[in-house]
Design an enzyme around this catalytic site. Structure first.
Site, PDB file in Angstrom:
ATOM      1  N   PHE A  26       0.816  -1.220   0.000  1.00  0.00           N
ATOM      2  CA  PHE A  26       0.000   0.000   0.000  1.00  0.00           C
ATOM      3  C   PHE A  26       0.855   1.279   0.000  1.00  0.00           C
ATOM      4  O   PHE A  26       0.832   2.066  -0.960  1.00  0.00           O
ATOM      5  CB  PHE A  26      -0.925  -0.079   1.226  1.00  0.00           C
ATOM      6  CG  PHE A  26      -1.609   1.188   1.614  1.00  0.00           C
ATOM      7  CD1 PHE A  26      -2.301   1.944   0.681  1.00  0.00           C
ATOM      8  CD2 PHE A  26      -1.586   1.612   2.945  1.00  0.00           C
ATOM      9  CE1 PHE A  26      -2.954   3.121   1.059  1.00  0.00           C
ATOM     10  CE2 PHE A  26      -2.234   2.764   3.332  1.00  0.00           C
ATOM     11  CZ  PHE A  26      -2.913   3.529   2.387  1.00  0.00           C
ATOM     12  N   THR A  98       2.032  -6.537   8.307  1.00  0.00           N
ATOM     13  CA  THR A  98       1.617  -5.234   8.845  1.00  0.00           C
ATOM     14  C   THR A  98       0.299  -5.208   9.611  1.00  0.00           C
ATOM     15  O   THR A  98      -0.066  -4.149  10.121  1.00  0.00           O
ATOM     16  CB  THR A  98       1.480  -4.212   7.690  1.00  0.00           C
ATOM     17  OG1 THR A  98       0.471  -4.675   6.780  1.00  0.00           O
ATOM     18  CG2 THR A  98       2.784  -4.015   6.939  1.00  0.00           C
ATOM     19  N   THR A 138       6.572   2.651  12.615  1.00  0.00           N
ATOM     20  CA  THR A 138       5.175   2.960  12.920  1.00  0.00           C
ATOM     21  C   THR A 138       5.038   3.632  14.287  1.00  0.00           C
ATOM     22  O   THR A 138       5.859   3.392  15.188  1.00  0.00           O
ATOM     23  CB  THR A 138       4.342   1.659  12.895  1.00  0.00           C
ATOM     24  OG1 THR A 138       3.090   1.895  13.534  1.00  0.00           O
ATOM     25  CG2 THR A 138       5.024   0.523  13.632  1.00  0.00           C
ATOM     26  N   ASP A 139       3.970   4.399  14.461  1.00  0.00           N
ATOM     27  CA  ASP A 139       3.700   4.999  15.779  1.00  0.00           C
ATOM     28  C   ASP A 139       3.320   3.931  16.806  1.00  0.00           C
ATOM     29  O   ASP A 139       3.279   4.213  18.004  1.00  0.00           O
ATOM     30  CB  ASP A 139       2.618   6.089  15.689  1.00  0.00           C
ATOM     31  CG  ASP A 139       1.249   5.606  15.242  1.00  0.00           C
ATOM     32  OD1 ASP A 139       1.110   4.418  14.884  1.00  0.00           O
ATOM     33  OD2 ASP A 139       0.310   6.421  15.259  1.00  0.00           O
ATOM     34  N   GLU A 140       3.034   2.702  16.324  1.00  0.00           N
ATOM     35  CA  GLU A 140       2.625   1.656  17.267  1.00  0.00           C
ATOM     36  C   GLU A 140       3.770   1.229  18.176  1.00  0.00           C
ATOM     37  O   GLU A 140       3.546   0.578  19.192  1.00  0.00           O
ATOM     38  CB  GLU A 140       2.048   0.461  16.506  1.00  0.00           C
ATOM     39  CG  GLU A 140       0.893   0.920  15.649  1.00  0.00           C
ATOM     40  CD  GLU A 140      -0.015  -0.165  15.124  1.00  0.00           C
ATOM     41  OE1 GLU A 140      -0.061  -1.243  15.717  1.00  0.00           O
ATOM     42  OE2 GLU A 140      -0.683   0.101  14.120  1.00  0.00           O
ATOM     43  N   TYR A 163       2.873  -7.496  16.308  1.00  0.00           N
ATOM     44  CA  TYR A 163       3.268  -6.629  15.191  1.00  0.00           C
ATOM     45  C   TYR A 163       4.173  -5.501  15.680  1.00  0.00           C
ATOM     46  O   TYR A 163       5.285  -5.314  15.159  1.00  0.00           O
ATOM     47  CB  TYR A 163       2.022  -6.051  14.499  1.00  0.00           C
ATOM     48  CG  TYR A 163       2.332  -4.869  13.592  1.00  0.00           C
ATOM     49  CD1 TYR A 163       3.162  -5.009  12.483  1.00  0.00           C
ATOM     50  CD2 TYR A 163       1.800  -3.608  13.857  1.00  0.00           C
ATOM     51  CE1 TYR A 163       3.448  -3.925  11.654  1.00  0.00           C
ATOM     52  CE2 TYR A 163       2.084  -2.516  13.040  1.00  0.00           C
ATOM     53  CZ  TYR A 163       2.913  -2.684  11.945  1.00  0.00           C
ATOM     54  OH  TYR A 163       3.203  -1.609  11.128  1.00  0.00           O
ATOM     55  N   LYS A 167       8.226  -4.572  14.924  1.00  0.00           N
ATOM     56  CA  LYS A 167       8.719  -3.312  14.351  1.00  0.00           C
ATOM     57  C   LYS A 167       9.765  -2.674  15.282  1.00  0.00           C
ATOM     58  O   LYS A 167      10.722  -2.061  14.811  1.00  0.00           O
ATOM     59  CB  LYS A 167       7.557  -2.349  14.097  1.00  0.00           C
ATOM     60  CG  LYS A 167       6.548  -2.816  13.053  1.00  0.00           C
ATOM     61  CD  LYS A 167       7.128  -2.992  11.655  1.00  0.00           C
ATOM     62  CE  LYS A 167       7.441  -1.687  10.962  1.00  0.00           C
ATOM     63  NZ  LYS A 167       7.867  -1.909   9.550  1.00  0.00           N
ATOM     64  N   ARG A 287     -10.517  -6.237  20.396  1.00  0.00           N
ATOM     65  CA  ARG A 287      -9.248  -6.879  20.023  1.00  0.00           C
ATOM     66  C   ARG A 287      -8.422  -7.094  21.298  1.00  0.00           C
ATOM     67  O   ARG A 287      -8.307  -6.175  22.118  1.00  0.00           O
ATOM     68  CB  ARG A 287      -8.517  -5.934  19.072  1.00  0.00           C
ATOM     69  CG  ARG A 287      -7.087  -6.284  18.765  1.00  0.00           C
ATOM     70  CD  ARG A 287      -6.391  -5.145  18.032  1.00  0.00           C
ATOM     71  NE  ARG A 287      -6.677  -5.110  16.616  1.00  0.00           N
ATOM     72  CZ  ARG A 287      -6.325  -4.111  15.798  1.00  0.00           C
ATOM     73  NH1 ARG A 287      -5.683  -3.055  16.280  1.00  0.00           N
ATOM     74  NH2 ARG A 287      -6.606  -4.153  14.522  1.00  0.00           N
TER      75      ARG A 287
END
Ligand code: NAD
Ligand code: TYD
Length: 356
Positions: A26, A98, A138-140, A163, A167, A287
């Site tokens: 993406f 992702t 990522t901000d995660e 995930y 990262k 979740r």
């Protein structure tokens, strides 16, 4: 679909030959499409395994560009990435597993690709003494952030899903390769991204395609978890800006920066734009380990001259109109593998009272 043009200063400051790992996904494909739309663009080699999330149709608009080459392969294949590294000056690594929900069901591929794969690419950058190595993160990595705080690059990582942990593992290797071997790494920590060509598993494309088909939109828990949604072209521009002007060894947040938006607000925006009724909203169980809030302070990237250009309202209009006009892109995807994942993930959350 690209409305954005990049400044000639930015294009001139980029390395001349770029290996884009994960460029058929993406955000990677948006980066490649936008990059190659510029006069004087660098040469691009895309390396992509074409997993369920990779799609050559995303790169169709640049397929005939003389500065573009596609190689199907795995970033964990050390011999392959060492070979390709000889032909470029830098690597931009988008390649990853992702999706948080998939990482909860099957963490294995996340550790392999996101952690080992990043190591393999770093080794190639070290071997060939590349000018830059940009890790798309990522901000995660910051985990759940309490209001009204916004994460700063200096905040410690607190990953809470397989995930985000994978990262963080990738980022830590980048920092170690910078400190130990002097590899000129850069890290971007982008926020939740949406727009055209996104595989319909993340909230925006899932809800848009479900609504277009008159199907339910599964909202986790109370729908109150918030994200800092960033339009894909703005994310790609941020990555290019950091690649051109970032300081090696540093990380840069890339977030929209307005008031974060919750899951129910995303659902209502989709209903408004597709003309569907609120009966499509289906609350399902939450979740596991759901991070309640991500919010970034992106002052550091803005000091490089980057700023998002698309607000959420306009970005959602563009996104919904793209998915409405491009059913031939997503309808084949919402079959086989997707349906298997969808049932596996959502049936246990839906309980007995609802069909999903
Ligand atoms: P995506 O899932 O759409 O695409 C990932 C791409 O990587 C696919 O083309 C896939 O085929 C490829 N890939 C996967 N494993 C590979 C392997 N072993 N070797 C080679 N290619 C492989 O992902 P995306 O949403 O475009 O995300 C790109 C990057 O941006 C990721 O690193 C992700 O962590 C990061 N990111 C994503 C978001 C978001 O909201 N989507 C936000 C911030 C950061
Ligand atoms: P997602 O798009 O999966 O991105 P991430 O988990 O990486 O932030 O999810 C964004 C938000 O939307 C998150 O709070 C979870 C929520 N969500 C739902 O409510 N329903 C869904 O079906 C999905 C995929 C996400």
């Amino acid at each position: 679909m690209s409305g954005q043009t990049w400044s000639s200063d930015l294009v001139a400051a980029l390395p001349r030959r770029v290996l884009v790992a994960g460029g058929a996904g993406f955000i990677g494909s948006a980066f490649v499409r936008l990059l190659l739309a510029n006069p004087g663009a660098p040469q691009v080699i895309v390396l992509d395994k074409l997993t369920y999330a990779g799609n050559l149709a995303n790169l169709e608009p640049v397929a005939a560009h003389p500065g573009y080459r596609f190689v199907q392969g795995d970033i964990c294949d050390r011999a392959l990435v060492d070979r390709l590294g000889a032909d470029v000056d830098c690597i931009v690594n988008f390649a990853a597993e992702t999706h948080v929900d998939r990482s909860i069901l099957d963490p294995d591929a996340f550790i392999r690709t996101d952690v080992y794969g990043t190591f393999a690419l770093l080794e190639s950058a070290r071997l060939h003494q590349h000018q830059r190595f940009l890790q798309v993160s990522t901000d995660e990595v910051y985990g759940d952030v309490e209001a009204p705080l916004r994460s700063l690059e200096s905040d410690p990582p607190r990953p809470r899903s397989p995930y985000s942990a994978s990262k963080v593992g990738a980022e830590m290797q980048c920092l170690a390769y910078h400190a130990t071997y002097g590899v000129p790494i850069l890290i971007t920590r982008g926020s939740n991204t949406y727009g055209p060509y996104q595989y319909p598993e993340k909230i925006v494309p899932l809800f848009v395609t479900q609504a277009l088909d008159g199907l339910s939109m599964p909202v986790y828990g109370d729908g109150g978890a918030v994200r800092d949604y960033l339009y894909v072209e703005d994310h790609a521009l941020g990555i290019a800006s950091v690649l051109a002007w970032g300081v090696p060894g540093e990380a840069y947040n890339l977030g929209q920066g307005g008031e974060p938006i919750n899951g129910l607000e995303v659902a209502h925006s989709v209903l408004r734009l597709t003309g569907r009724s609120r009966e499509l909203i289906r609350h399902v169980a939450d979740r596991p380990g759901h991070d309640r809030r991500y919010a970034l302070d992106s002052t550091k990237a803005r000091s490089l001259g980057w700023a998002p250009t698309m607000d959420f309202t306009r970005g959602m209009e563009q996104t919904v109109s793209w998915y409405s006009a491009n059913r031939s892109w997503w309808e084949p995807i919402k079959s086989g593998e997707f349906l298997e994942f969808y049932r596996r993930n959502y049936r246990p959350l839906a309980g007995t009272a609802t069909s999903i």
